[in-house]
Design a protein around this motif. Structure first.
Motif, PDB file in Angstrom:
ATOM      1  N   GLU A  13     133.563  63.327  57.783  1.00 41.10           N
ATOM      2  CA  GLU A  13     132.748  64.570  58.316  1.00 41.10           C
ATOM      3  C   GLU A  13     133.044  66.002  57.485  1.00 41.10           C
ATOM      4  N   ASN A  14     133.959  65.784  56.426  1.00 42.68           N
ATOM      5  CA  ASN A  14     133.713  66.799  55.248  1.00 42.68           C
ATOM      6  C   ASN A  14     132.667  66.728  54.482  1.00 42.68           C
ATOM      7  N   PHE A  15     131.981  65.661  54.340  1.00 39.76           N
ATOM      8  CA  PHE A  15     130.860  65.628  53.517  1.00 39.76           C
ATOM      9  C   PHE A  15     129.430  65.690  54.262  1.00 39.76           C
ATOM     10  N   SER A  16     128.729  66.655  53.790  1.00 37.21           N
ATOM     11  CA  SER A  16     127.471  67.171  54.296  1.00 37.21           C
ATOM     12  C   SER A  16     126.411  66.888  53.527  1.00 37.21           C
ATOM     13  N   LEU A  17     125.221  66.749  54.370  1.00 32.14           N
ATOM     14  CA  LEU A  17     123.776  66.334  53.462  1.00 32.14           C
ATOM     15  C   LEU A  17     123.454  67.242  52.498  1.00 32.14           C
ATOM     16  N   ASP A  35     128.337  67.686  40.662  1.00 30.18           N
ATOM     17  CA  ASP A  35     129.800  68.133  40.138  1.00 30.18           C
ATOM     18  C   ASP A  35     130.805  67.711  41.232  1.00 30.18           C
ATOM     19  N   GLU A  36     130.300  67.341  42.475  1.00 31.23           N
ATOM     20  CA  GLU A  36     131.127  67.305  43.708  1.00 31.23           C
ATOM     21  C   GLU A  36     131.448  65.625  43.981  1.00 31.23           C
ATOM     22  N   SER A  37     132.132  65.386  44.795  1.00 33.61           N
ATOM     23  CA  SER A  37     132.467  64.173  45.206  1.00 33.61           C
ATOM     24  C   SER A  37     131.373  63.958  46.220  1.00 33.61           C
ATOM     25  N   THR A  38     130.634  62.582  45.999  1.00 33.17           N
ATOM     26  CA  THR A  38     129.666  62.309  46.816  1.00 33.17           C
ATOM     27  C   THR A  38     129.723  60.759  47.743  1.00 33.17           C
ATOM     28  N   VAL A  51     120.016  59.386  51.595  1.00 32.01           N
ATOM     29  CA  VAL A  51     120.690  60.631  51.760  1.00 32.01           C
ATOM     30  C   VAL A  51     122.138  60.643  51.028  1.00 32.01           C
ATOM     31  N   LEU A  52     122.165  61.700  50.148  1.00 32.48           N
ATOM     32  CA  LEU A  52     123.389  62.037  49.241  1.00 32.48           C
ATOM     33  C   LEU A  52     123.907  63.151  49.896  1.00 32.48           C
ATOM     34  N   TYR A  53     125.328  62.955  50.401  1.00 29.04           N
ATOM     35  CA  TYR A  53     126.376  63.446  50.868  1.00 29.04           C
ATOM     36  C   TYR A  53     127.318  64.268  49.859  1.00 29.04           C
ATOM     37  N   GLU A  54     127.478  65.715  49.771  1.00 28.90           N
ATOM     38  CA  GLU A  54     128.345  66.203  49.059  1.00 28.90           C
ATOM     39  C   GLU A  54     129.708  66.720  49.944  1.00 28.90           C
ATOM     40  N   GLY A  55     130.961  66.673  49.265  1.00 31.28           N
ATOM     41  CA  GLY A  55     132.000  67.413  50.167  1.00 31.28           C
ATOM     42  C   GLY A  55     133.289  67.222  49.169  1.00 31.28           C
ATOM     43  N   ASP A  56     134.482  67.680  49.868  1.00 32.61           N
ATOM     44  CA  ASP A  56     135.594  67.649  49.448  1.00 32.61           C
ATOM     45  C   ASP A  56     136.240  66.232  49.471  1.00 32.61           C
ATOM     46  N   SER A  57     137.106  65.697  48.905  1.00 28.02           N
ATOM     47  CA  SER A  57     137.654  64.370  49.286  1.00 28.02           C
ATOM     48  C   SER A  57     138.914  64.328  50.167  1.00 28.02           C
TER      49      SER A  57
END
Length: 295
Positions: A13-17, A35-38, A51-57
């Motif tokens: 849930e630290n990855f968002s749309l 450039d982020e974790s995906t 859907v691509l999600y980006e966030g902190d690992s």
């Protein structure tokens, strides 16, 4: 059946749309450019949506919170005095919330950003009617999202302190998460607040989903956003302004509801505090307060 996609990745849930497409090639291209974790999810609708999600690992645990005096001083020293005082009280409130609630409920999703606290204070109509000032304090602290979590709970606490700065004898209606009254009247305000701030930051992403015939976006905690209920077709700067105004109005309504539920109609037309009066109360009026009682 409604076509639903998740705003936060269901397993992280630290990855968002961040991007959506009906094209596998396009979504993979977007992933390569990030450039982020995906993470990716393909939704198997009749016409699939990707859907691509980006966030902190990684997400920090609430157990990692160690906002000691020196750590906090280093981060707020450049703020004006008002910002320093509010930052100090917000951190105390966050620590109290973590102490009372299950630590698993308090994951740290972002860095502490104290400079945003001063921005929030600069957008309050100090000296306006009390529900307006209290609601705008709550709204702008939530919108700036300075804490790593619990921004709504601490925002409600600051609304309470704003009212108390005008009448120190004010008794806040119970707003505890595990209280029946919470589910009856506080929680709906918070749910709608989270809908507004999510649409505010994502109108163009949600417009893209709407064009892919997606009906619903679901945040963590099961909060659903029906896209047809929101105006999405505008520049992102216009959306930031439009939905900030709606959020301020929403929190002002909450401030009025608090006073009415406390049977303090006499405070509805009372002038709200100046910024200095509010800061003075935070400094001097809360010295003996156990903030754990608020959660």
């Amino acid at each position: 059946m409604a076509r639903l996609v998740f705003y936060h990745h269901p397993q992280a849930e630290n990855f968002s749309l961040k991007f959506s497409s009906a094209s596998v090639a396009e979504i993979l291209s977007q992933r390569e450019q990030s450039d982020e974790s995906t993470k990716l999810i393909g939704y198997p609708f009749e016409t699939p949506v990707y859907v691509l999600y980006e966030g902190d690992s990684e997400i920090e645990s609430a157990q990692d919170i160690d906002f000691d005096q020196q750590w906090l001083s280093d981060r707020i020293r450049d703020l004006p005095r008002a910002g320093q005082v509010v930052a100090f009280r917000l951190v105390e409130l966050l620590e109290a919330a973590v102490d009372v609630r299950d630590e698993d409920e308090f994951r740290l999703y972002k860095e502490f950003e104290p400079q945003k606290i001063q921005q929030a204070l600069d957008h309050v109509s100090w000296g306006a009617p009390l529900p307006t000032v209290a609601g705008e304090v709550m709204s702008n602290l939530i919108l700036r999202h300075s804490l790593p979590n619990a921004n709504h709970r601490t925002g409600i606490a600051m609304l309470q302190f704003c009212i108390e700065s005008v009448d120190p004898d004010f008794e806040m209606p119970r707003t505890h998460v595990d209280d029946d009254s919470w589910r009856e009247w506080v929680d709906p305000y918070i749910v709608d607040s989270k809908r507004l701030i999510t649409v505010r930051r994502n109108n163009l992403r949600f417009k893209q989903l709407e064009e892919l015939d997606v009906d619903l976006v679901e945040r963590k905690d099961g909060i659903q956003i029906r896209l047809a209920e929101f105006e999405l077709d505008m520049h992102w700067r216009e959306a930031l302004s439009k939905y900030a105004e709606q959020h301020e109005s929403h929190c002002t309504d909450f401030g009025q509801a608090v006073l009415e539920r406390a049977e303090r109609d006499d405070l509805l037309d009372r002038q709200g505090p100046t910024k200095q009066e509010f800061i003075t109360y935070l400094e001097d009026g809360l010295v003996e307060r156990d903030f754990r009682e608020m959660f």
